[in-house]
Design a protein around this motif. Structure first.
Motif, mmCIF file in Angstrom:
data_model
loop_
_atom_site.group_PDB
_atom_site.id
_atom_site.type_symbol
_atom_site.label_atom_id
_atom_site.label_comp_id
_atom_site.label_asym_id
_atom_site.label_seq_id
_atom_site.Cartn_x
_atom_site.Cartn_y
_atom_site.Cartn_z
ATOM 1 N N VAL A 77 26.667 95.370 36.771
ATOM 2 C CA VAL A 77 26.316 94.079 36.164
ATOM 3 C C VAL A 77 25.147 94.172 35.198
ATOM 4 O O VAL A 77 24.885 93.208 34.480
ATOM 5 N N VAL A 78 24.446 95.300 35.158
ATOM 6 C CA VAL A 78 23.351 95.428 34.200
ATOM 7 C C VAL A 78 23.847 95.879 32.833
ATOM 8 O O VAL A 78 23.123 95.797 31.850
ATOM 9 N N SER A 79 25.096 96.332 32.753
ATOM 10 C CA SER A 79 25.669 96.726 31.468
ATOM 11 C C SER A 79 26.173 95.485 30.738
ATOM 12 O O SER A 79 26.357 94.424 31.326
ATOM 13 N N SER A 80 26.396 95.633 29.464
ATOM 14 C CA SER A 80 26.873 94.525 28.641
ATOM 15 C C SER A 80 28.199 93.983 29.175
ATOM 16 O O SER A 80 29.148 94.734 29.375
ATOM 17 N N GLY A 81 28.247 92.685 29.425
ATOM 18 C CA GLY A 81 29.469 92.048 29.916
ATOM 19 C C GLY A 81 29.732 92.247 31.390
ATOM 20 O O GLY A 81 30.775 91.823 31.890
ATOM 21 N N GLY A 82 28.811 92.873 32.105
ATOM 22 C CA GLY A 82 29.030 93.186 33.510
ATOM 23 C C GLY A 82 29.249 91.972 34.398
ATOM 24 O O GLY A 82 30.139 91.963 35.243
ATOM 25 N N GLU A 83 28.435 90.942 34.209
ATOM 26 C CA GLU A 83 28.582 89.748 35.043
ATOM 27 C C GLU A 83 29.912 89.048 34.775
ATOM 28 O O GLU A 83 30.547 88.542 35.696
ATOM 29 N N LYS A 84 30.350 89.050 33.528
ATOM 30 C CA LYS A 84 31.642 88.444 33.188
ATOM 31 C C LYS A 84 32.784 89.243 33.826
ATOM 32 O O LYS A 84 33.712 88.666 34.388
ATOM 33 N N ARG A 85 32.701 90.584 33.775
ATOM 34 C CA ARG A 85 33.724 91.425 34.406
ATOM 35 C C ARG A 85 33.760 91.170 35.909
ATOM 36 O O ARG A 85 34.832 91.069 36.508
ATOM 37 N N LEU A 86 32.589 91.052 36.513
ATOM 38 C CA LEU A 86 32.503 90.806 37.951
ATOM 39 C C LEU A 86 33.203 89.492 38.316
ATOM 40 O O LEU A 86 33.986 89.440 39.268
ATOM 41 N N ARG A 87 32.951 88.438 37.558
ATOM 42 C CA ARG A 87 33.596 87.140 37.826
ATOM 43 C C ARG A 87 35.115 87.232 37.660
ATOM 44 O O ARG A 87 35.866 86.692 38.465
ATOM 45 N N HIS A 88 35.562 87.922 36.607
ATOM 46 C CA HIS A 88 37.009 88.042 36.375
ATOM 47 C C HIS A 88 37.686 88.807 37.504
ATOM 48 O O HIS A 88 38.761 88.409 37.969
ATOM 49 N N ILE A 89 37.084 89.891 37.933
ATOM 50 C CA ILE A 89 37.680 90.692 39.007
ATOM 51 C C ILE A 89 37.733 89.878 40.299
ATOM 52 O O ILE A 89 38.761 89.847 40.982
ATOM 53 N N ALA A 90 36.646 89.193 40.628
ATOM 54 C CA ALA A 90 36.634 88.376 41.846
ATOM 55 C C ALA A 90 37.682 87.268 41.763
ATOM 56 O O ALA A 90 38.385 86.994 42.749
ATOM 57 N N LYS A 91 37.820 86.630 40.607
ATOM 58 C CA LYS A 91 38.810 85.555 40.446
ATOM 59 C C LYS A 91 40.227 86.083 40.646
ATOM 60 O O LYS A 91 41.037 85.476 41.348
#
Length: 97
Positions: free
Chosen positions: A11-25
């Motif tokens: 999540v510290v990389s660019s777009g990490g938090e967005k990727r995390l949300r998409h994967i969880a969804k």
């Protein structure tokens, strides 16, 4: 079949938090969260192919990781839970919505 899906997203990389949300969804669309980055998904083989495609499209293979554990048709019998946050089994527990 029961598939345990685990993931680690940087999540510290660019777009990490967005990727995390998409994967969880995507995981929530197919199963239930049993720990922060762990989902139990009861899926058919075709549904698993679809889930895996969505997850791999959402991740950064250089920074993130996914793991799939195939527990099979009788996988629920192989799961033992101890401690907080008991998880309901949507196939066998009475759910009031």
């Amino acid at each position: 079949m029961l598939v345990l899906v685990t993931y680690d997203v940087n999540v510290v990389s660019s777009g990490g938090e967005k990727r995390l949300r998409h994967i969880a969804k995507h995981c929530l669309d197919y199963g239930m969260r049993v720990q922060n980055s762990v989902f139990e998904c009861e899926v058919s083989p075709a549904e698993f192919v679809d889930l895996k495609a969505k997850l791999t499209a959402s991740m950064d293979e250089e920074r993130d990781s996914l793991r799939f554990y195939f527990l099979g048709k009788k996988g629920r019998q192989k799961v033992e839970h101890i401690g907080a946050k008991p998880v309901l089994d949507p196939l066998h527990d009475d759910l009031i919505i």
